[in-house]
Design an enzyme around this catalytic site. Structure first.
Site, short mmCIF file in Angstrom:
data_model
loop_
_atom_site.label_atom_id
_atom_site.label_comp_id
_atom_site.label_asym_id
_atom_site.label_seq_id
_atom_site.Cartn_x
_atom_site.Cartn_y
_atom_site.Cartn_z
N ASP A 1 0.83 -1.20 0.00
CA ASP A 1 0.00 0.00 0.00
C ASP A 1 0.87 1.27 0.00
OD1 ASP A 1 -2.84 0.88 0.39
OD2 ASP A 1 -2.00 1.85 2.16
N GLU B 1 15.09 -14.49 0.30
CA GLU B 1 15.49 -15.59 1.22
C GLU B 1 14.55 -16.78 1.07
OE1 GLU B 1 15.01 -13.82 5.08
OE2 GLU B 1 16.52 -12.29 4.69
#
Ligand code: NOJ
Length: 551
Positions: A216, A266
């Site tokens: 957002d 990751e």
């Protein structure tokens, strides 16, 4: 259970061929999608119960607007706890069930992260209010002393996107910044604690198995040094113009996305970040998707184009240049929970983002003409290479609910402008599923947090199911054909000779022709794959798109 044809395991990493480069992503606005509990507000079990609708539609992923703990002052974009589900929507266990059920159908799940601001009910903001000016608790937000002899004036002249001042004064006389509602205080992103907290939030949801985040206000977060005054070029237009805006698009925001990019890397399975960044041009938007930043950014210049062949062609060409130039896919979007639904918008002119339309808006469009245009626009959009977003209900051809009574409205925009701007409630009305049931099957009790127009029987999913010419069947057919002809990975060739009111392109073995004018257009001889609206003869009528098989 119907299943889409995902060909690779969800956990597989495919550099250069990641799923988000070509995906069709369906936006679920949880409070209005499907309500299992019967309280009139949609919820996670409601979503789980309707996943077969999405599987049969053929979407690749869903994006869920916020369902986190929140006082709902801005429909959940005011988050009080980023690591939990609001009881309105269910529990974390309901989220896990929904995620598993979506993944079992080959549908990926993106959640909505709101890092520019929290709710004023967040423990950090409550602690900031309880602490003294200059304290570490206040340093997580944007507290400042006011101007004037006694600090009685706000620190600068900024206006909230929802109208009114962007500053609110607290008891001890300091002011805090809120680019949106007063209940949504802005974080201070120069604060390391804030950075670390959000890394933790990302990992919390990635560990649960989400496939990515819609982020957002991804052009916000960092504010210009010294918080200089700023007056928008057009009163009430929060997007800005050519002048830099001190709260949008500051250079430092890109470092945050580079950091988040590393966190996602990751994890296995090509997790994605999608930027919600309202920027005036495609070139500026492309800065958010450079190879070490976000993966996708909503193409708002495309969404905000008028139904005009020259304007749309230009933005399509620009997008297919600017996004690939930085290694990102072009994206396409026509509707979401912040804009007037395109079945209404494309038949009107002048619709500033977020202002909305309502009973007193002049020039109510004809719904039949509107949906015809919307179908043609969607058929053009889904033929374009890259990734596309669909907003819940557009597959039903839903128009904006323009006649909502004033007293049911909830959008803070409506309140902060004293009713001058209707805001966004009209695109957020709960979906009609079954024509014969109370609340059109949205909830088992007939409750619905916003009233649904009586004529929505015509748009109910089960009404459309029985009509092969319905918008629902059209969406299914477009998505299946897009997939079988690999349009998402294609390249576009522009075809000339059809006139100024026509967009004609070839994507691989599919020719796509959209007639945005009023005169019929002669079509080449070819096998028809899909027509946005059925027609007789060899001429393409106004407001219609066809996909033709190219030899
Ligand atoms: C953008 C969201 O899409 C909108 O609904 C919300 O009101 C603002 N950001 C503030 O979070």
């Amino acid at each position: 259970m119907t299943s889409t044809s995902i060909s690779t395991p969800l956990s597989e990493t495919r550099p250069g061929a990641e799923w988000w480069r070509t995906a069709v992503i369906y936006q679920i606005y949880p409070r209005s999608f499907s309500d299992a509990s019967g309280d009139g507000i949609g919820d996670l079990p409601g979503i789980t119960s309707r996943l077969d609708h999405l599987a049969s539609l053929g979407v690749d992923a869903v994006w869920l607007s916020p369902f986190f703990t929140s006082p709902q002052k801005d429909a959940g974009y005011d988050v009080a706890d980023y690591r939990d589900v609001d009881p309105l929507f269910g529990t974390l266990a309901d989220f896990d069930d929904m995620l598993e059920a979506a993944h079992a159908r080959g549908i990926r799940v993106i959640v909505d992260l709101v890092p520019n601001h929290s709710s004023d009910q967040h423990v950090w903001f409550q602690a900031a209010l309880a602490a003294a000016p200059g304290s570490p608790e206040r340093a997580r937000y944007m507290f400042r002393d006011g101007k004037g002899e006694h600090g009685e004036l706000p620190p600068n002249n900024w206006e909230s996107v929802f109208g009114g001042p962007a500053w609110t004064r607290v008891e001890d006389g300091q002011w805090y910044l809120h680019i949106f509602d007063a209940s949504q205080p802005d974080f201070d992103w120069s604060n390391d604690e804030v950075k670390e907290e959000f890394r933790g939030v990302l990992r919390f949801w990635l560990d649960r198995g989400v496939d990515g985040f819609r982020v957002d206000v991804a052009h916000g977060l960092v504010k210009a040094e010294g918080l200089p005054d700023y007056t928008p070029p057009v009163d009430g237009d929060s997007m800005g113009g050519e002048e830099p805006v001190p709260y949008w698009g500051q250079e430092g925001v890109h470092d945050i996305w580079r950091d988040w990019h590393r966190v996602l890397a990751e994890y296995d399975g090509d997790r994605a970040l999608c930027a919600e960044a309202w920027l005036p041009t495609v070139d500026e938007t492309a800065l958010w998707v450079r190879s070490d930043e976000m993966h996708q950014a909503f193409n708002f210049p495309y969404a905000m184009s008028e139904w005009d062949a020259a304007e749309l062609s230009e933005v399509i060409r620009e997008s297919l240049r600017a996004f690939p130039a930085v290694g990102a896919p072009a994206t396409w979007v026509l509707s979401n929970h912040d804009v007037v639904r395109h079945a209404t918008r494309l038949a009107m002119t002048g619709h500033p983002q977020g202002h909305g339309v309502g009973p007193k808006t002049p020039g109510k469009p004809d719904p039949v003409a509107g949906v015809r245009r919307a179908r043609a626009a969607t058929a053009l959009m889904l033929a374009l290479p890259g990734s596309a977003y669909i907003y819940q209900g557009e597959e039903l051809g839903l128009p904006e609910a323009m006649d909502l009574p004033d007293d049911v409205r909830e959008d803070p925009t409506w309140f902060r402008t004293n009713g001058e701007r209707y805001g966004r409630d009209g695109c957020r009305v709960p979906l009609p599923w079954t024509a014969a049931d109370a609340a059109f099957g949205f909830s088992p009790t007939g409750e619905s947090w916003l009233p649904q127009p009586a004529d929505w029987t015509a748009y109910a999913a089960d009404t459309l199911e029985g009509d092969p010419e319905s918008t629902l069947w059209l969406y299914r057919s477009l998505l299946a054909t897009r997939r079988s002809h690999d349009l998402g990975t294609g390249t576009l060739e522009w075809l000339e000779g059809y006139g100024d009111d026509v967009i004609a392109v070839r994507n691989g073995d599919v020719t796509v022709i959209t007639n945005l004018g009023t005169a019929p257009v002669a079509l080449p001889k070819a096998t028809l794959l899909v027509a946005s609206t059925a027609f007789e003869g060899t001429e393409l009528p106004a407001d219609t798109t066809v996909w033709l098989a190219t030899d």
